[in-house]
Enzyme design. Structure first.
Site, PDB file in Angstrom:
ATOM      1  N   HIS A  35      14.560 -45.316  -9.488  1.00  0.00           N
ATOM      2  CA  HIS A  35      15.940 -44.964  -9.844  1.00  0.00           C
ATOM      3  C   HIS A  35      15.834 -43.717 -10.713  1.00  0.00           C
ATOM      4  O   HIS A  35      14.879 -43.585 -11.494  1.00  0.00           O
ATOM      5  CB  HIS A  35      16.606 -46.015 -10.724  1.00  0.00           C
TER       6      HIS A  35
ATOM      7  N   ASP B  84      12.962 -62.076  -8.454  1.00  0.00           N
ATOM      8  CA  ASP B  84      12.130 -60.930  -8.041  1.00  0.00           C
ATOM      9  C   ASP B  84      10.637 -61.196  -8.179  1.00  0.00           C
ATOM     10  O   ASP B  84       9.905 -60.375  -8.738  1.00  0.00           O
ATOM     11  CB  ASP B  84      12.481 -59.682  -8.873  1.00  0.00           C
TER      12      ASP B  84
HETATM   13  C1  XLS Z   1      18.552 -55.531  -7.677  1.00  0.00           C
HETATM   14  C2  XLS Z   1      18.123 -54.634  -6.618  1.00  0.00           C
HETATM   15  C3  XLS Z   1      17.634 -53.289  -7.100  1.00  0.00           C
HETATM   16  C4  XLS Z   1      17.609 -52.310  -5.960  1.00  0.00           C
HETATM   17  C5  XLS Z   1      17.546 -50.890  -6.388  1.00  0.00           C
HETATM   18  O1  XLS Z   1      18.722 -56.732  -7.469  1.00  0.00           O
HETATM   19  O2  XLS Z   1      17.162 -55.272  -5.845  1.00  0.00           O
HETATM   20  O3  XLS Z   1      16.398 -53.406  -7.712  1.00  0.00           O
HETATM   21  O4  XLS Z   1      16.561 -52.567  -5.098  1.00  0.00           O
HETATM   22  O5  XLS Z   1      18.631 -50.521  -7.135  1.00  0.00           O
HETATM   23 NI    NI Z   2      17.095 -57.493  -6.206  1.00  0.00          NI
END
Ligand code: XLS
Ligand code: NI
Ligand code: NI
Length: 480
Positions: A145, A353
């Site tokens: 980002h 994640d």
């Molecule tokens: C959040 C998203 C983010 C995107 C990029 O949940 O996965 O990480 O991949 O902005």
């Molecule tokens: Ni995500």
């Protein structure tokens, strides 16, 4: 004996003390706010990961955690090198900006190179660490980002200048390597100005600011040779419909995306534009709920030729689907562009994640990738973070190695499944009644209801074969 013990005690103490001294110089947490260094210099002596050598393929019998057991980059599987199937990418935000903080707890990571500031000098040092990390891991793609790699300034112009400085360094570090971004994106969710959304904000000033941010992020992604550009609408949604004009917000979002398409063409950026669906979090409802919702949105606004999807496995499960379902939905509609490789926790209901380590899930993921003929120009971005409790620098490597090996193992399993052929045969047989003359007519759209009624009368009660679900599962299990 006693003497020896005393000596040992003192030498331990010394090692202990020197560790404390060494770490006390750099014990600031890797978060955005803390200010415990002065952030004035990007100097760094020697390597960032001095104890870690280049990670090599050692095969499945190796017990070395810092080796690949299943991922052998140059090995050919199903007509393609593993590295070309995978196109792995490191996500800068998790790996280099992840702090281990959670809603209840302070950051847990204190990477040695962090000085606790969010200065441009710190951003440079961190970028260098990132390039050494990619080199040692043997991964040549990265995702970012705008705001994870460079700090905000006081004005948009100052922020852009900060970004330019870091991009210049990244460009320099890329030089002479085959490293480039898999994708870039704009962070349109952290800053308070985006609390009502970016392209779907109720404030026109925020819409314009977001446009300026995306414009810049597309430019720098293009400059670094990025192959894709992602839109994740973290705050493009609502908290309550009572204060929301949904129609107007969706129209605004479509106009925003169309403007991005126009700008992409204007600057000659050839990368794929990707939408990353997610059902909720941080909003209660995100407009790009899942692959099918995003597809309907594309069709309504005439964007289907311009966008593909970036499917994230943890988002898939949050939307009540499996990752395989989302991948197949994207694939059969010609929209599978990239995968954010991670996984959720079956007992936790948010975007944890985690690195994907489930071999069965990885095999299903790879089945879609193989059916898609690969992901290029997309790939696998490790949108995955170290657990809060993993605080050693080597854990950064171990997590990636484990995620890469799991997917590599999935690919090997798919090769076995294809070679075996019995699953494909089971599916073929299941639909074989449609291989008849009338079946062909139906599939060609040439069988009207009168014709079908005549057939139904003639045939009487249709015979219905077994679905063979358990057999399908048995075949699948046999390759894991
Ligand atoms: C959040 C998203 C983010 C995107 C990029 O949940 O996965 O990480 O991949 O902005
Ligand atoms: Ni995500
Ligand atoms: Ni993601």
């Amino acid at each position: 004996m006693k003497e020896k013990r005393i000596l040992l005690f003192f030498s331990c103490l010394c090692v202990g003390i020197s560790l404390v001294i060494a770490s006390s110089q750099h014990t600031c947490p890797a978060n955005l706010e803390a200010k415990c260094g002065d952030g004035s210099t990007d100097d760094w002596e020697g390597e960032f990961f001095p104890g870690i050598k280049k990670i090599k393929y050692e095969g499945p019998t190796s017990k070395n955690p810092l080796s690949y057991k299943w991922y052998n980059a140059e090995e050919e599987i199903l007509g393609k090198k593993m590295k070309d199937w995978m196109r792995f990418s490191v996500a800068f935000w998790h790996t280099f900006r992840g702090t281990g903080a959670d809603p209840f707890g302070a950051p847990t990571k204190s990477w040695p190179w962090e000085d606790g500031t969010n200065s441009v000098a710190m951003a440079k040092r961190r970028m260098r660490a990132h390039f050494e990390f990619m080199d040692k891991l043997g991964v040549n793609r990265w995702c970012f980002h705008d705001r994870d790699i460079a700090p905000d300034g006081k004005t948009l112009a100052e922020t852009n200048a900060n970004l330019d400085e870091i991009i210049a360094l990244a460009k320099e570090l890329q030089e002479g390597t085959d490293i480039k971004p898999l994708w870039g994106t704009a962070q349109l969710f952290l800053h308070p100005r985006y609390m009502h959304g970016a392209a779907t904000s109720s404030e026109v000033g925020v819409y314009a600011y977001a446009a300026a941010q995306v414009k810049k992020a597309m430019e720098v992604t293009n400059y670094l040779g990025g192959e894709n550009y992602v839109f994740w609408g973290g705050r493009e949604g609502y908290q309550t419909l009572l204060n929301t004009d949904m129609q107007r917000e969706l129209d605004h979002l479509a106009k925003f995306l169309q403007a991005a398409v126009d700008y992409k063409k204007k600057i000659g950026f050839n990368g794929t534009l990707l939408i990353e669906p997610k059902p909720q979090e941080p909003t209660k409802h995100q407009y790009d709920w899942d692959a099918a919702t995003a597809f309907a949105f594309f069709q309504k606004y005439g964007l289907q030729e311009e966008f593909k999807l970036n499917i994230e496995c943890n988002h898939a499960t949050l939307s009540g689907h499996s990752c395989h379902h989302e991948l197949e939905t994207a694939r059969i509609n010609g929209l599978l562009g990239n995968i954010d490789a991670n996984t959720g926790d079956p007992q936790i209901g948010w975007d944890t994640d985690q690195f994907l380590t489930d071999i069965a899930e990885a095999t299903l993921v790879m089945l879609s990738v193989v059916r898609n003929g690969g992901l290029a120009p997309g790939g696998f971005n490790f949108d995955a973070k170290l657990r809060r409790e993993s605080t050693d620098v080597e854990d950064m490597f171990i997590a990636h190695v484990s995620g890469m090996d799991t997917l590599a193992r999935g690919l090997r399993n798919v090769a076995k499944l294809i070679e075996d052929g019995s699953l494909a045969e089971l599916v073929r047989k299941r639909y074989q009644s449609f291989d008849s003359e009338i079946g062909a007519q139906i599939e060609a759209g040439k069988a009207d209801f009168e014709t079908l009624e005549k057939k139904a009368m003639e045939w009487g009660e249709p015979s219905v074969a077994s679905g063979k679900q358990e057999l399908a599962e048995m075949i699948f299990q046999s390759v894991l």
